[in-house]
Design an enzyme around this catalytic site. Structure first.
Site, PDB file in Angstrom:
ATOM      1  N   ALA A   1       0.831  -1.217   0.000  1.00  0.00           N
ATOM      2  CA  ALA A   1       0.000   0.000   0.000  1.00  0.00           C
ATOM      3  C   ALA A   1       0.862   1.263   0.000  1.00  0.00           C
ATOM      4  O   ALA A   1       0.442   2.305  -0.492  1.00  0.00           O
ATOM      5  CB  ALA A   1      -0.948  -0.002   1.199  1.00  0.00           C
TER       6      ALA A   1
ATOM      7  N   TYR B   1      -5.842   4.411  -2.785  1.00  0.00           N
ATOM      8  CA  TYR B   1      -6.657   5.258  -1.898  1.00  0.00           C
ATOM      9  C   TYR B   1      -6.152   6.701  -1.997  1.00  0.00           C
ATOM     10  O   TYR B   1      -4.988   6.939  -2.328  1.00  0.00           O
ATOM     11  CB  TYR B   1      -6.532   4.715  -0.465  1.00  0.00           C
ATOM     12  CG  TYR B   1      -7.260   5.535   0.563  1.00  0.00           C
ATOM     13  CD1 TYR B   1      -8.651   5.623   0.552  1.00  0.00           C
ATOM     14  CD2 TYR B   1      -6.558   6.222   1.552  1.00  0.00           C
ATOM     15  CE1 TYR B   1      -9.312   6.378   1.491  1.00  0.00           C
ATOM     16  CE2 TYR B   1      -7.224   6.974   2.503  1.00  0.00           C
ATOM     17  CZ  TYR B   1      -8.609   7.054   2.464  1.00  0.00           C
ATOM     18  OH  TYR B   1      -9.255   7.816   3.393  1.00  0.00           O
TER      19      TYR B   1
ATOM     20  N   THR C   1      -4.919   9.012  -0.313  1.00  0.00           N
ATOM     21  CA  THR C   1      -3.698   9.560   0.286  1.00  0.00           C
ATOM     22  C   THR C   1      -2.434   8.861  -0.226  1.00  0.00           C
ATOM     23  O   THR C   1      -1.331   9.215   0.188  1.00  0.00           O
ATOM     24  CB  THR C   1      -3.719   9.390   1.822  1.00  0.00           C
ATOM     25  OG1 THR C   1      -3.820   7.991   2.102  1.00  0.00           O
ATOM     26  CG2 THR C   1      -4.885  10.123   2.459  1.00  0.00           C
ATOM     27  N   LYS C   2      -2.579   7.856  -1.076  1.00  0.00           N
ATOM     28  CA  LYS C   2      -1.409   7.057  -1.464  1.00  0.00           C
ATOM     29  C   LYS C   2      -0.614   7.733  -2.585  1.00  0.00           C
ATOM     30  O   LYS C   2      -1.007   8.777  -3.082  1.00  0.00           O
ATOM     31  CB  LYS C   2      -1.865   5.641  -1.848  1.00  0.00           C
ATOM     32  CG  LYS C   2      -2.646   4.935  -0.721  1.00  0.00           C
ATOM     33  CD  LYS C   2      -1.781   4.491   0.452  1.00  0.00           C
ATOM     34  CE  LYS C   2      -2.522   4.339   1.758  1.00  0.00           C
ATOM     35  NZ  LYS C   2      -3.177   3.053   2.006  1.00  0.00           N
ATOM     36  N   ASN C   3       0.476   7.095  -2.996  1.00  0.00           N
ATOM     37  CA  ASN C   3       1.403   7.794  -3.913  1.00  0.00           C
ATOM     38  C   ASN C   3       0.783   8.078  -5.275  1.00  0.00           C
ATOM     39  O   ASN C   3       1.076   9.111  -5.878  1.00  0.00           O
ATOM     40  CB  ASN C   3       2.700   6.996  -4.062  1.00  0.00           C
ATOM     41  CG  ASN C   3       3.543   7.060  -2.792  1.00  0.00           C
ATOM     42  OD1 ASN C   3       3.202   7.797  -1.854  1.00  0.00           O
ATOM     43  ND2 ASN C   3       4.621   6.310  -2.750  1.00  0.00           N
TER      44      ASN C   3
END
Ligand code: PLP
Length: 383
Positions: free
Chosen positions: A157, A181, A183-185
């Site tokens: 994740a 999601y 907030t991910k990279n």
């Protein structure tokens, strides 16, 4: 003080994905279709892995990974106490039993020595998390897996860009689970993907992610007419929508650019905080690629004069959103009740969980945003 609130973990959304989503809506093909298939091919190519299955979350991917590996009630899966609850929940949803092995205090990743100590004859799999984007000690973990005939699921994740001794995270174990999601990279809003080199596991993941049906619903109507579907197993509804993939298709072209931007921010934070009585992230490894997902400070109340929780509030009052990654899993009530876990049995995870604070660190940040974060940290610490 800044006038507007800097939300933690904001994604950078650019015009091409906005246009693609609108195009998708106009085409009226919203669900799983050609864009989801294209996004699967793109991530598989980026990771140099033959098979990818797009899903609606990484949590779904972790669950399916446990299912397709055939984990049964009574089987034990060793994972880390320093992760998001989803990692542990996936094991439980598959009917298996999670077992925790404490982390290394410096890398914050699961410690292979602790893993060895937790192996029993019921152990069937390892579920390491490449925490914050730093690769786990995969040489040691894969050696343990080989020795004890265990499967390995990588929770990637945080680890889209992570590389370890020439191998790509998510392509080392049996299955790698990725998150898009918000907030991910790279993001698709909600979204996830499972990668594997094993055709059989890929097919079963695809099938179990769509009700256990034998073929993609979107392929049922072909030029030759209607083809009956079969349901071969009791599956789940975890498929990725084309609407999500429409975002991901453009985000994925910027993986490198976003990583470079986070590297600049990371290095600036390291320089500007060097004199403060806080613990900064461990130096970046030289023979690995860190995905630079989370920039984590450790705030020790005795050393800093403020506790982590006070620091969170001070940052909030200065209009800077921060994150806690993570409260240690055994400190959360449901796991204490259900498994009898005690935080003090995992002292390294407990120490991190009590002190950890993540700063805004996304490619969306402007230089001025970063300046505001630095000023707020220094002010909160009275520096
Ligand atoms: C975000 C995250 C997940 C879950 O990802 P979703 O796509 O939100 O389901 C799992 N594990 C870790 C370590 C995460 O950070």
């Amino acid at each position: 003080m800044r006038s507007n609130y800097l939300v933690f973990g904001q994604p950078l959304i650019e015009q091409p994905e906005i246009d693609e989503v609108i195009g998708c809506m106009k085409s009226a093909w919203l669900g799983t279709g050609p864009k989801a298939a294209e996004f699967e091919r793109r991530l598989a190519a980026y990771k140099n892995v033959p098979y990818a299955v797009g899903l609606n979350s990484c949590t779904a991917g972790l669950h399916l990974a446990c299912v397709v590996l055939g984990l049964q009630p009574g089987d034990e899966v060793i994972t880390t106490p320093m992760t998001f609850c989803a990692t542990v929940n996936a094991i439980v949803h598959a009917g298996a039993t999670p077992v925790l092995a404490d982390v290394d205090p410096v890398t914050m990743n699961i410690d292979p020595v602790q893993v060895k100590a937790k192996i029993t004859k019921r152990t069937k799999a390892l579920l390491p998390v490449h925490f914050a984007g730093r690769a786990c000690d995969m040489d040691a973990l894969m050696a343990i897996a080989r020795q004890h005939d265990l499967k390995v699921i990588e929770d990637c994740a945080h680890a889209i860009e992570t590389e370890y001794h020439g191998q790509k995270a998510g392509a080392i174990g049996d299955l790698g689970c990725f998150s898009f999601y918000s907030t991910k990279n790279i993001v698709t809003g909600e979204g996830g993907m499972v990668l594997t080199r094993d055709e059989r596991l890929a097919k079963r993941t695809k099938m179990m992610g769509l009700h256990g049906m034998s073929a993609d619903a979107w392929k049922r109507f072909t030029d030759d007419g209607y083809k009956h579907y079969d349901v071969e197993e009791i599956g789940f509804k975890y498929n990725m929508m084309d609407l999500q993939a429409a975002i991901g298709l453009h985000q994925i072209t910027r993986i490198e650019g976003y990583w470079q931007r986070r590297l600049v921010i990371w290095q600036r934070y390291m320089r500007e905080f060097a004199d403060l009585p806080i613990t900064l992230p461990a130096p970046l490894p030289t023979d690995e690629r860190h995905a630079l997902h989370l920039f984590i400070l450790q705030i020790d109340g005795a050393r800093c004069g403020v506790t982590r929780d006070q620091m969170l509030m001070k940052m909030h009052k200065q209009n800077i959103g921060t994150g806690v990654h993570y409260r240690s899993v055994p400190s959360l009530s449901v796991y204490r009740r259900r498994f009898g876990w005690k935080p003090e049995d995992y002292p390294n995870a407990q120490a991190i969980g009590d002190r950890t604070l993540s700063l805004p660190h996304s490619a969306k940040l402007t230089d001025d945003d970063v300046t505001d974060v630095i000023a707020a940290v220094r002010q909160a610490l009275g520096a």
